[in-house]
Scaffold this motif. Structure first.
Motif, PDB file in Angstrom:
ATOM      1  N   PHE A 233      96.292  37.203  65.985  1.00 61.47           N
ATOM      2  CA  PHE A 233      96.123  38.622  66.309  1.00 61.47           C
ATOM      3  C   PHE A 233      95.289  38.760  67.572  1.00 61.47           C
ATOM      4  O   PHE A 233      94.796  37.770  68.114  1.00 61.47           O
ATOM      5  CB  PHE A 233      95.462  39.365  65.132  1.00 61.47           C
ATOM      6  CG  PHE A 233      94.012  39.028  64.911  1.00 61.47           C
ATOM      7  CD1 PHE A 233      93.637  37.865  64.254  1.00 61.47           C
ATOM      8  CD2 PHE A 233      93.007  39.876  65.361  1.00 61.47           C
ATOM      9  CE1 PHE A 233      92.299  37.541  64.053  1.00 61.47           C
ATOM     10  CE2 PHE A 233      91.662  39.574  65.159  1.00 61.47           C
ATOM     11  CZ  PHE A 233      91.313  38.396  64.501  1.00 61.47           C
ATOM     12  N   SER A 234      95.123  40.012  68.026  1.00 61.30           N
ATOM     13  CA  SER A 234      94.206  40.282  69.133  1.00 61.30           C
ATOM     14  C   SER A 234      93.330  41.460  68.739  1.00 61.30           C
ATOM     15  O   SER A 234      93.843  42.475  68.236  1.00 61.30           O
ATOM     16  CB  SER A 234      94.974  40.622  70.409  1.00 61.30           C
ATOM     17  OG  SER A 234      94.061  40.987  71.419  1.00 61.30           O
ATOM     18  N   PHE A 235      92.030  41.330  68.956  1.00 58.44           N
ATOM     19  CA  PHE A 235      91.126  42.445  68.641  1.00 58.44           C
ATOM     20  C   PHE A 235      91.492  43.675  69.468  1.00 58.44           C
ATOM     21  O   PHE A 235      91.169  44.784  69.103  1.00 58.44           O
ATOM     22  CB  PHE A 235      89.672  42.041  68.925  1.00 58.44           C
ATOM     23  CG  PHE A 235      89.065  41.161  67.868  1.00 58.44           C
ATOM     24  CD1 PHE A 235      88.545  41.709  66.711  1.00 58.44           C
ATOM     25  CD2 PHE A 235      89.024  39.788  68.023  1.00 58.44           C
ATOM     26  CE1 PHE A 235      87.983  40.900  65.726  1.00 58.44           C
ATOM     27  CE2 PHE A 235      88.460  38.971  67.056  1.00 58.44           C
ATOM     28  CZ  PHE A 235      87.937  39.523  65.897  1.00 58.44           C
TER      29      PHE A 235
ATOM     30  N   LYS B 296      99.250  50.441  78.236  1.00 57.85           N
ATOM     31  CA  LYS B 296      98.626  49.627  77.194  1.00 57.85           C
ATOM     32  C   LYS B 296      97.208  49.234  77.632  1.00 57.85           C
ATOM     33  O   LYS B 296      96.842  49.391  78.778  1.00 57.85           O
ATOM     34  CB  LYS B 296      99.493  48.409  76.900  1.00 57.85           C
ATOM     35  CG  LYS B 296     100.689  48.794  76.022  1.00 57.85           C
ATOM     36  CD  LYS B 296     101.376  47.609  75.414  1.00 57.85           C
ATOM     37  CE  LYS B 296     102.276  48.030  74.267  1.00 57.85           C
ATOM     38  NZ  LYS B 296     101.613  48.054  72.980  1.00 57.85           N
ATOM     39  N   PRO B 297      96.411  48.703  76.693  1.00 58.55           N
ATOM     40  CA  PRO B 297      95.001  48.485  77.014  1.00 58.55           C
ATOM     41  C   PRO B 297      94.726  47.480  78.129  1.00 58.55           C
ATOM     42  O   PRO B 297      93.873  47.718  78.974  1.00 58.55           O
ATOM     43  CB  PRO B 297      94.398  47.975  75.704  1.00 58.55           C
ATOM     44  CG  PRO B 297      95.363  48.331  74.638  1.00 58.55           C
ATOM     45  CD  PRO B 297      96.702  48.439  75.285  1.00 58.55           C
TER      46      PRO B 297
ATOM     47  N   ASN C  88      85.624  39.412  72.860  1.00 54.88           N
ATOM     48  CA  ASN C  88      84.214  39.630  72.528  1.00 54.88           C
ATOM     49  C   ASN C  88      84.050  40.918  71.723  1.00 54.88           C
ATOM     50  O   ASN C  88      83.477  41.891  72.196  1.00 54.88           O
ATOM     51  CB  ASN C  88      83.384  39.704  73.828  1.00 54.88           C
ATOM     52  CG  ASN C  88      81.909  39.803  73.549  1.00 54.88           C
ATOM     53  OD1 ASN C  88      81.412  39.217  72.588  1.00 54.88           O
ATOM     54  ND2 ASN C  88      81.187  40.547  74.365  1.00 54.88           N
ATOM     55  N   PRO C  89      84.568  40.926  70.485  1.00 57.44           N
ATOM     56  CA  PRO C  89      84.393  42.131  69.661  1.00 57.44           C
ATOM     57  C   PRO C  89      82.953  42.200  69.150  1.00 57.44           C
ATOM     58  O   PRO C  89      82.196  41.228  69.303  1.00 57.44           O
ATOM     59  CB  PRO C  89      85.361  41.879  68.498  1.00 57.44           C
ATOM     60  CG  PRO C  89      85.388  40.399  68.364  1.00 57.44           C
ATOM     61  CD  PRO C  89      85.229  39.850  69.760  1.00 57.44           C
ATOM     62  N   ASP C  90      82.616  43.304  68.527  1.00 55.52           N
ATOM     63  CA  ASP C  90      81.296  43.449  67.917  1.00 55.52           C
ATOM     64  C   ASP C  90      81.110  42.317  66.888  1.00 55.52           C
ATOM     65  O   ASP C  90      81.914  42.183  65.963  1.00 55.52           O
ATOM     66  CB  ASP C  90      81.258  44.823  67.217  1.00 55.52           C
ATOM     67  CG  ASP C  90      79.919  45.085  66.560  1.00 55.52           C
ATOM     68  OD1 ASP C  90      79.101  44.145  66.489  1.00 55.52           O
ATOM     69  OD2 ASP C  90      79.705  46.228  66.126  1.00 55.52           O
TER      70      ASP C  90
ATOM     71  N   ASN D 158      86.211  48.266  73.802  1.00 59.78           N
ATOM     72  CA  ASN D 158      86.580  47.169  74.690  1.00 59.78           C
ATOM     73  C   ASN D 158      86.178  45.838  74.044  1.00 59.78           C
ATOM     74  O   ASN D 158      85.066  45.690  73.558  1.00 59.78           O
ATOM     75  CB  ASN D 158      85.858  47.351  76.031  1.00 59.78           C
ATOM     76  CG  ASN D 158      86.191  46.223  76.973  1.00 59.78           C
ATOM     77  OD1 ASN D 158      87.294  45.689  76.910  1.00 59.78           O
ATOM     78  ND2 ASN D 158      85.258  45.852  77.810  1.00 59.78           N
ATOM     79  N   THR D 159      87.093  44.903  74.020  1.00 56.70           N
ATOM     80  CA  THR D 159      86.809  43.638  73.333  1.00 56.70           C
ATOM     81  C   THR D 159      86.805  42.462  74.308  1.00 56.70           C
ATOM     82  O   THR D 159      87.018  41.332  73.904  1.00 56.70           O
ATOM     83  CB  THR D 159      87.862  43.386  72.230  1.00 56.70           C
ATOM     84  OG1 THR D 159      89.154  43.364  72.852  1.00 56.70           O
ATOM     85  CG2 THR D 159      87.815  44.425  71.146  1.00 56.70           C
ATOM     86  N   ASP D 160      86.578  42.757  75.571  1.00 56.04           N
ATOM     87  CA  ASP D 160      86.660  41.701  76.565  1.00 56.04           C
ATOM     88  C   ASP D 160      85.414  41.728  77.453  1.00 56.04           C
ATOM     89  O   ASP D 160      85.142  42.719  78.130  1.00 56.04           O
ATOM     90  CB  ASP D 160      87.918  41.928  77.414  1.00 56.04           C
ATOM     91  CG  ASP D 160      88.195  40.763  78.322  1.00 56.04           C
ATOM     92  OD1 ASP D 160      87.277  40.358  79.048  1.00 56.04           O
ATOM     93  OD2 ASP D 160      89.333  40.269  78.311  1.00 56.04           O
TER      94      ASP D 160
END
Ligand code: SF4
Ligand code: SF4
Length: 539
Positions: free
Chosen positions: A185-187, A366-367, A398-400, A530-532
């Motif tokens: 998956f991707s965050f 897309k994001p 880099n998610p929470d 943002n997860t990056d």
């Protein structure tokens, strides 16, 4: 750029180009895109280079694709040895045609930021992070993932991959997960609101089509997130399109004076429901059927969720403008608009009939730069996959860290010591878009090749780290170079084999289905987290 930052100051022979009205540049509408530097014919304007001494350097030029947002702007990245000197817009870029925004123009250096850069593998031993060999780090990751699979089942193992990875790197990440029986998956993935209505997890239309349409509804549009799209909307307006901005309060936009109308609504779907109601009634009247008959024939929970809307004059006017246009398009950002409002946007397109043909449909942004590449590979799941996961490998995200607190073993591969990497048991050096060799698929499904402008300091590129991990898991991949991955993908994936560089995969997409959905009372705009890490520091 349409921001009025520069102007003519003075009169006659004394006229000079300066920041508008002779004010300091920072007091103008300047968006720091560097375009004035790119087009300056005399060299009077130059950027400050990311090095202490501002001296001219001989540079090598590499064709790259911006690794930030999903527009897919082409650049030429200039390097001097291991130093990234600058990134300039590629005038031949099929998307950006010589334009970049601040993120693409100046964000390249983020990958090279020295502070907290990871250049060697690390292991956490008794709570202390220490440098380790690749062998030890890879073996520990492999053993921990295998033991979690034996103890809890393969569903307890997962791989998360960043949507900034190349398609080829993401393919290998998926192959690794598949061979382990693990989830992938991707965050950064978000449920696609177009899918329940249109059966598509992709933008049905392409960006060039905006230039030849009559009406464009920019719905929940945050120009900061995709500045080059704002420029495209401006160009479309100059070419005769009527652009209507519909945003929630709190999302007021600058530099969109070209819009024929801007409406700011409460942060709920109320206004869009009004537009949908007008379109539904128009459709019903045109069909000559009673609303009850029409609603019964609509394929799903249909119009009931918009029936109670009280239609304002403004909504009626916009609905009529959109409905009566021969060709009309909607632009929205998947990472800004809530999932339910994205469904409502698809409903609106279906009700109006503006869907499924050139210059008539939807452009969904897309994001991230390769979010659509992940979709093409079937990596569509998001953080919901974490349920029951005990061993997790995170590639470039880099998610929470709170999100992974139930994970017993965590390995992170990234460019910098991110907040997530600090929690990891194993840390592996990763690489950034500036080191990447492979393809990105932009938001309109355009297949573009990016090339490595710099060699990675840590020695391995992301794909090599994945291959080394496969080796440690005793399931080796037969890839010695990027070409090997491309050949394998061409053998196994028809769409990849048939994709041509610079072209849009599949052209304008027709909806697989057209099923109206009932819309929940949700918020209008709900930006994704943002997860990056690299995107964060670029911003
Ligand atoms: S940086 Fe961009 S917005 Fe600012 S003056 Fe130059 S071209 Fe205009
Ligand atoms: S619009 Fe997006 S792809 Fe283009 S330069 Fe800006 S961040 Fe990069």
């Amino acid at each position: 750029m349409g921001v009025g930052a520069l102007g003519y100051v003075g009169r006659g022979f004394d006229t000079v180009v300066l920041p508008a009205l002779g004010r300091p540049l920072e007091e103008t509408g300047c968006i720091s895109c560097g375009q004035c530097v790119s087009v300056c014919p005399t060299g009077a304007l130059q950027e400050h280079l990311p090095m202490k001494k501002q001296i001219p350097l001989e540079t090598e030029e590499t064709d790259t694709i911006c690794g930030f947002c999903s527009m897919g702007c082409a650049q030429k990245t200039m390097t001097h040895g291991s130093l990234a000197v600058k990134a300039i817009p590629d005038p031949g870029g099929p998307v950006n045609a010589g334009v970049l925004c601040v993120n693409g123009r100046f964000g390249f250096s983020s990958a090279c930021r020295e502070e907290e850069r990871i250049s060697v593998p690390m292991l956490k031993v008794n709570g202390t992070v220490t440098g380790a060999s690749y062998h030890d780090a890879l073996v520990m990751t492999a053993k921990s993932m295998q033991s979690a699979a034996r103890r809890y089942g393969s569903d307890a193992v997962a791989v998360a991959v960043s949507a900034r990875f190349t398609t080829e790197e993401a393919y290998l990440a998926k192959k690794l997960a598949d061979q382990l029986g693990a989830k992938i998956f991707s965050f950064s993935n978000r449920v696609c609101g177009l899918e329940p209505v249109l059966g598509l997890n992709a933008s049905p239309n392409t960006m060039d089509e905006l230039m030849g349409t009559e009406v464009i509804l920019a719905v929940g549009f945050d120009a900061q997130a995709n500045q080059v799209m704002r420029v495209k909307l401006m160009q479309a307006a100059k070419a005769g399109a009527q652009v209507v901005l519909i945003n929630p309060v709190g999302y007021e936009q600058e530099h969109m004076e070209f819009a024929a109308k801007a409406v700011y609504t409460d942060n709920n779907p109320g206004f869009l429901k009004q537009v949908a109601k007008v379109l539904a009634e128009t459709k019903t009247a045109a069909s000559g059927k009673s609303p009850a008959q029409s609603a019964a024939e609509a394929d799903a929970a249909d119009l009931s969720s918009v029936a109670d809307a009280t239609v304002s004059d403004e909504a009626a006017e916009i609905a009529a403008l959109y409905q009566n246009a021969k060709k009309a398009m909607i632009v929205f950002q998947q990472h800004v608009v809530s999932v339910s409002c994205a469904e409502l946007i698809a409903d609106i397109a279906v009700l109006s009939g503006h869907i499924g043909s050139p210059r008539d449909g939807i452009v969904m942004l897309k994001p991230k730069n390769n979010s659509q590449g992940l979709v093409q590979l079937g990596i569509t799941a998001g953080a919901e996959c974490l349920e029951g996961v005990k061993a997790l490998l995170v590639l470039g995200e880099n998610p929470d860290p709170e999100m992974v607190k139930n994970v017993e073993f965590l390995a992170v591969c990234d460019t910098h010591l991110t907040s997530l990497a600090r929690e990891a048991d194993v840390i592996l050096p990763g690489t950034a878009p500036i080191h990447a060799e492979g393809s990105y698929i932009n938001t309109e499904r355009r297949f573009q090749m990016t090339h490595a402008a710099l060699e990675p300091e840590a020695g391995f590129r992301n794909w090599q780290v994945i291959c080394e991990l496969a080796e440690a898991l005793e399931m080796p991949f037969s890839c010695d170079a990027e070409d090997d991955i491309e050949r394998e993908m061409a053998d196994s994936l028809t769409w990849y084999r048939e994709a041509s560089e610079g072209e849009v995969i599949g052209g304008v997409l027709k909806p697989v289905k057209q099923v109206l959905t009932a819309v929940k009372d949700d918020v209008f705009a709900e930006p994704s987290a943002n997860t990056d890490y690299l995107m964060d520091i670029i911003k």
